[in-house]
Design an enzyme around this catalytic site. Sequence first.
Site, PDB file in Angstrom:
ATOM      1  NE  ARG A  76      -5.316   8.771 -12.705  1.00 58.22           N
ATOM      2  CZ  ARG A  76      -4.289   8.362 -13.400  1.00 58.22           C
ATOM      3  NH1 ARG A  76      -3.325   7.680 -12.836  1.00 58.22           N
ATOM      4  NH2 ARG A  76      -4.202   8.637 -14.669  1.00 58.22           N
ATOM      5  CG  HIS A  81      -0.963   3.359 -13.823  1.00 55.32           C
ATOM      6  ND1 HIS A  81      -0.730   3.627 -15.156  1.00 55.32           N
ATOM      7  CD2 HIS A  81      -1.167   4.562 -13.235  1.00 55.32           C
ATOM      8  CE1 HIS A  81      -0.779   4.929 -15.359  1.00 55.32           C
ATOM      9  NE2 HIS A  81      -1.043   5.527 -14.204  1.00 55.32           N
TER      10      HIS A  81
END
Length: 112
Positions: A76, A81
């Site tokens: 995730r 990011h």
Amino acid sequence: MRPESAALLWDIHAAAIRIAEFIAGKDGTSYSTDELRRSAVERQLEIIGEALKKVRIADPETAQRVPDIARIIGLRNILAHGYAVVDDAVVWSAASQRVPELLAVVDQLLAD
């Protein structure tokens, strides 16, 4: 299990079902060439990872029952990011192999 954990597990369940629907009848090659499908699957994996992150904080006992929770949350984080380095093969493997395994665990946790 804490009530908030059950709600988060239901979110994970729903995201896993969506992933299964999104990749039904596809293989890794057709997945990797379909930008819309990749985006949809990646978003659902982000939801799963974020929900598990919250479970780990709010209910460590339940979180311990989820195999590879750290790796799921790590994926995730990469999707959210480190989007420039996302490996479609890794995401495909997670979606096609790991998500069904996770769904079975989540369903068992919800049944308990």
